[in-house]
Enzyme design. Structure first.
Site, PDB file in Angstrom:
ATOM      1  N   ALA A  67       8.529  -0.831   8.438  1.00 57.99           N
ATOM      2  CA  ALA A  67       8.826   0.496   8.994  1.00 57.99           C
ATOM      3  C   ALA A  67       8.027   0.776  10.260  1.00 57.99           C
ATOM      4  CB  ALA A  67       8.562   1.585   7.939  1.00 57.99           C
ATOM      5  N   ASP A 114       7.873 -15.259 -11.298  1.00 55.42           N
ATOM      6  CA  ASP A 114       7.173 -15.745 -10.113  1.00 55.42           C
ATOM      7  C   ASP A 114       5.730 -15.254 -10.060  1.00 55.42           C
ATOM      8  OD1 ASP A 114       9.349 -17.181  -9.248  1.00 55.42           O
ATOM      9  OD2 ASP A 114      10.099 -15.609  -7.926  1.00 55.42           O
ATOM     10  N   ASP A 159       3.956   1.170   8.520  1.00 51.94           N
ATOM     11  CA  ASP A 159       3.450   1.343   7.163  1.00 51.94           C
ATOM     12  C   ASP A 159       2.575   0.174   6.745  1.00 51.94           C
ATOM     13  OD1 ASP A 159       4.778   3.715   6.921  1.00 51.94           O
ATOM     14  OD2 ASP A 159       6.169   3.066   5.357  1.00 51.94           O
TER      15      ASP A 159
END
Length: 276
Positions: free
Chosen positions: A199, A60, A164
């Site tokens: 997160a 990909d 994050d």
């Protein structure tokens, strides 16, 4: 089709021998070809506009690289999977003669996939612009410290994140990092994109889906390193109060398909190991 470009992967041993085999096969069908590395940006910029079809050998990631050039001149991509996952590829190495024969005979269809345009703005100056097929990721650098993000859509403040990273993904990218971060799976026909926090800490933790005409603005606030990473390539270092603008690109990426139009769900389940 009068001319077909073949892109091989410089770090995959099987790629160049297969490219030579395909070139010979196409020559027997009286079709002109050229070959290039999928990592040679200068040659891709020169050659891709001369092709009627791109045969891309790799995973990909190779198709994401090719999409940057093929989307501008609307050249369809036919992917042969030499990678690990191959969500975007149309054929496995033992299937390409049968499937490519169908493409040459016109027994195929073209799938259009939405792309995103992104730019980094610093003090009213545009620093970089990008076009991506999968996603734009804005997130922390080497230090394991969260970044604060302000999210605006069409100039209206939506919410703030402490996380994050934020992922802004197309339907194509919804099966990549976005899925790993808990985002929804979007079929490629949808004209939407999705923002997914990674997160999130004591903040809004849901993915949000936006319509294709939305303008996303992400303001980055931190006292350490943060980066913008387009389609998994090398990240661009950001500074405090930089703004990343993301909209739908003017160009779609086109894929030559021979499978049925409902292939996406079958392929998805197969790649995830749930097919029977």
């Amino acid at each position: 089709m009068n001319r077909i470009g073949i892109l091989h992967h410089p770090k995959v041993a099987a790629s160049q021998p297969l490219a030579a085999q395909i070139e010979q096969w196409l020559a027997a069908h009286q079709i002109a070809t050229w070959q290039a590395s999928s990592h040679d940006e200068q040659r891709l910029a020169e050659l891709v506009p001369t092709a009627d079809l791109l045969v891309v050998l790799g995973g990909d990631g190779s198709l994401l690289r090719a999409a940057r050039y093929s989307s501008v001149c609307r050249v369809p991509i036919f992917g042969i999977n030499l990678g690990r996952v191959g969500f975007l590829c149309e054929a496995q190495p033992d299937e390409w003669p049968e499937k490519l024969t169908k493409v040459l005979a016109g027994d195929s269809w073209v799938e259009n996939r939405l792309m995103l345009a992104a730019r980094i703005q610093r003090n009213d100056r545009i620093l970089h612009t990008f076009s991506v097929l999968n996603d734009v990721v804005v997130g922390r650098g080497r230090q394991a410290r969260v970044v604060r993000f302000q999210l605006h859509v069409d100039s209206d403040h939506v919410t703030d994140y402490t996380a994050d990273a934020l992922i802004v993904a197309t339907p194509t990218g919804s099966t990549a990092y976005s899925m790993a971060a808990g985002g929804p799976l979007l079929p490629p026909q949808l004209p939407n994109f999705v923002v997914v926090p990674v997160a999130p800490h004591l903040t809004f933790d849901r993915a949000i889906i936006f319509h294709e005409q939305a303008e996303i603005a992400i303001t980055v606030q931190m006292d350490h390193q943060a980066y913008l990473t387009p389609d998994g390539t090398d990240g661009i270092l950001l500074e405090n109060e930089d703004v990343v603008y993301i909209t739908k690109s003017e160009n779609d990426c086109q894929f030559a398909r021979v499978e049925s139009r409902g292939y996406f769900y079958r392929r998805l389940m197969g790649r995830l190991g749930y097919s029977r």
